[in-house]
Design an enzyme around this catalytic site. Structure first.
Site, PDB file in Angstrom:
ATOM      1  N   GLN A   1      30.945  48.214  14.950  1.00 38.69           N
ATOM      2  CA  GLN A   1      31.694  47.135  14.311  1.00 38.69           C
ATOM      3  C   GLN A   1      30.855  46.353  13.308  1.00 38.69           C
ATOM      4  O   GLN A   1      31.387  45.799  12.353  1.00 38.69           O
ATOM      5  CB  GLN A   1      32.253  46.166  15.366  1.00 38.69           C
ATOM      6  CG  GLN A   1      33.295  46.773  16.289  1.00 38.69           C
ATOM      7  CD  GLN A   1      32.689  47.209  17.598  1.00 38.69           C
ATOM      8  OE1 GLN A   1      31.565  47.719  17.635  1.00 38.69           O
ATOM      9  NE2 GLN A   1      33.407  47.020  18.701  1.00 38.69           N
TER      10      GLN A   1
ATOM     11  N   ASP B   1      34.632  37.185  23.798  1.00 43.29           N
ATOM     12  CA  ASP B   1      35.927  37.659  24.276  1.00 43.29           C
ATOM     13  C   ASP B   1      36.406  36.887  25.495  1.00 43.29           C
ATOM     14  O   ASP B   1      37.591  36.844  25.769  1.00 43.29           O
ATOM     15  CB  ASP B   1      35.846  39.152  24.588  1.00 43.29           C
ATOM     16  CG  ASP B   1      35.822  40.000  23.322  1.00 43.29           C
ATOM     17  OD1 ASP B   1      36.870  40.555  22.965  1.00 43.29           O
ATOM     18  OD2 ASP B   1      34.760  40.067  22.677  1.00 43.29           O
TER      19      ASP B   1
ATOM     20  N   ASN C   1      30.727  39.200  25.514  1.00 41.50           N
ATOM     21  CA  ASN C   1      30.873  39.646  24.126  1.00 41.50           C
ATOM     22  C   ASN C   1      30.500  41.123  24.072  1.00 41.50           C
ATOM     23  O   ASN C   1      30.145  41.728  25.080  1.00 41.50           O
ATOM     24  CB  ASN C   1      30.000  38.806  23.196  1.00 41.50           C
ATOM     25  CG  ASN C   1      30.352  39.020  21.723  1.00 41.50           C
ATOM     26  OD1 ASN C   1      31.514  38.918  21.333  1.00 41.50           O
ATOM     27  ND2 ASN C   1      29.370  39.329  20.903  1.00 41.50           N
ATOM     28  N   LYS C   2      30.575  41.707  22.900  1.00 38.72           N
ATOM     29  CA  LYS C   2      30.336  43.133  22.749  1.00 38.72           C
ATOM     30  C   LYS C   2      29.012  43.559  23.369  1.00 38.72           C
ATOM     31  O   LYS C   2      28.019  42.847  23.301  1.00 38.72           O
ATOM     32  CB  LYS C   2      30.357  43.492  21.259  1.00 38.72           C
ATOM     33  CG  LYS C   2      30.293  44.977  20.982  1.00 38.72           C
ATOM     34  CD  LYS C   2      31.394  45.756  21.690  1.00 38.72           C
ATOM     35  CE  LYS C   2      32.785  45.252  21.357  1.00 38.72           C
ATOM     36  NZ  LYS C   2      33.850  45.947  22.103  1.00 38.72           N
TER      37      LYS C   2
ATOM     38  N   GLY D   1      39.118  42.280  18.417  1.00 31.86           N
ATOM     39  CA  GLY D   1      38.683  40.894  18.310  1.00 31.86           C
ATOM     40  C   GLY D   1      39.612  40.030  19.132  1.00 31.86           C
ATOM     41  O   GLY D   1      40.841  40.116  18.990  1.00 31.86           O
ATOM     42  N   ALA D   2      39.049  39.209  20.009  1.00 30.38           N
ATOM     43  CA  ALA D   2      39.860  38.468  20.974  1.00 30.38           C
ATOM     44  C   ALA D   2      40.989  37.647  20.343  1.00 30.38           C
ATOM     45  O   ALA D   2      42.146  37.742  20.770  1.00 30.38           O
ATOM     46  CB  ALA D   2      38.962  37.582  21.834  1.00 30.38           C
TER      47      ALA D   2
ATOM     48  N   ARG E   1      43.924  45.672  27.137  1.00 26.90           N
ATOM     49  CA  ARG E   1      42.487  45.367  27.092  1.00 26.90           C
ATOM     50  C   ARG E   1      42.198  44.288  28.136  1.00 26.90           C
ATOM     51  O   ARG E   1      42.673  43.162  27.991  1.00 26.90           O
ATOM     52  CB  ARG E   1      42.065  44.866  25.702  1.00 26.90           C
ATOM     53  CG  ARG E   1      42.358  45.768  24.510  1.00 26.90           C
ATOM     54  CD  ARG E   1      41.419  46.950  24.398  1.00 26.90           C
ATOM     55  NE  ARG E   1      40.016  46.640  24.420  1.00 26.90           N
ATOM     56  CZ  ARG E   1      39.280  46.290  23.341  1.00 26.90           C
ATOM     57  NH1 ARG E   1      39.847  46.181  22.150  1.00 26.90           N
ATOM     58  NH2 ARG E   1      37.980  46.071  23.465  1.00 26.90           N
TER      59      ARG E   1
END
Length: 344
Positions: free
Chosen positions: A184, A225, A235-236, A35-36, A77
């Site tokens: 997630q 993110d 995002n994811k 998670g950012a 990351r």
């Protein structure tokens, strides 16, 4: 530093203790913490831990150690901009302090990381306040991935908005996409919301369109993110697909993220670096192999949702709407001046 091991949830609540900055880098890289916002604060605390443990006897030597620590953590990351925001903030703090005695520098960096932790929780609560009014009074809200307390220092971004809406008395039922391949949604979002007593139904990623067509989804809210200056949002993986489906079904699509997730140096999402993860995340679920040996795999961790698919971006400073190039910059400027607004 102690982290709940998110790779073990929901079956086990296991905590990992990090005693070195290298161990902190490993838990970020291996998604023990993810998670950012959480990555950013964890990075800052990892830097503070590394500096605390440094054996340097003068500022020049400490500076060398500090740069090595930042380099190691910065390679964990690539997509989450909060990681680099946190490193820059710690670097700026170090430069301000470098004329002071070693003990004062170390203590000040520890305090800075702790301040970032507290600021993140406050930002999440502000996002909840700004975004709750956008949630339906009653109905279904779909979310993708996990943007809750586990992805932050507490309360959450997208889930923080949902929490705030429920606290205001809204009758919300959450549909949590499972979020392949790391799951997630089914592992983490469902675990969090069940603990809060918020009605939650896990659905597979490819059910979202059908549920929208049936009228079960009244709004979509996700985290981010990295957000480019024009509002394009990373995002994811799978978020873009959900946004397209929401647009087709005339359902509002919201992004919730702190100002620290904005990257105004990038004019569009085309310039956001996308992390490529190990192929086994696709071919395996934990120790269980699903795909054939030797099959080619492409496993980007994120995709980019174009700004025209986004109804609004909820930040700790207020709610931005199109044209995002203008509204996001204005919110950043207000943040710099210590001003907050409800909506732009």
């Amino acid at each position: 530093m102690r982290f709940i091991d998110q790779t073990k949830l929901p079956m086990e609540e296991v905590y990992v203790t990090c005693k070195t900055y290298v161990e902190v880098a490993d838990v970020i890289r291996n998604m023990v913490v993810r998670g950012a916002p959480a990555i950013g604060v964890s990075a800052a605390m990892g830097i503070a831990l590394g500096v605390k443990n440094s054996k340097a006897e003068n500022v020049a030597a400490l500076k060398k150690d500090f740069e090595q620590i930042c380099d190691v953590i910065g390679k964990t990351r690539p997509t989450a901009v909060n990681l680099f925001w946190a490193i820059r903030r710690m670097q700026d703090k170090f430069e301000l302090l470098r004329v002071r005695p070693l003990a004062q520098i170390k203590q000040a960096l520890i305090e800075e990381s702790q301040r970032m932790h507290a600021e993140d929780i406050a930002a999440n609560q502000a996002m909840g306040k700004h975004g709750a009014t956008l949630m339906p009074s009653s109905g279904g809200v779909l979310t993708h991935c996990n943007a809750g307390a586990l992805a932050t220092c507490g309360y959450g971004t997208a889930l923080g908005v949902i929490r705030a809406a429920v606290e205001q008395g809204k009758n919300i039922h959450v549909f949590a996409d499972e979020t392949r391949p790391f799951l997630q949604g089914s592992r983490l979002t469902a675990w969090e919301l069940m603990k809060d007593g918020i009605p939650t139904t896990v659905i597979s990623d490819n059910m979202a369109g059908s549920f929208m067509h049936q009228g079960l989804v009244d709004a979509v809210i996700v985290g981010a993110d990295r957000i480019a200056a024009n509002g394009d949002t990373a995002n994811k993986i799978g978020t873009y697909m959900v946004a397209v489906l929401a647009k087709e079904h005339n359902i509002p699509f919201y992004v919730a993220a702190p100002i620290t997730t904005l990257d105004l140096s990038l004019d569009s999402g085309a310039k956001i670096p996308i992390e490529e993860r190990d192929s086994t995340e696709i071919t395996h679920i934990r120790e269980h192999q699903l795909g054939p040996d030797g099959v080619a795999v492409h496993n980007p961790a994120f995709d980019v949702t174009p700004n025209h698919l986004i109804t609004a971006i909820i930040t700790d400073q207020g709610v931005a709407r199109a044209p995002f190039q203008v509204s996001l910059k204005m919110l950043c400027d207000l943040k710099s001046n210590g001003v907050s607004v409800e909506k732009m």
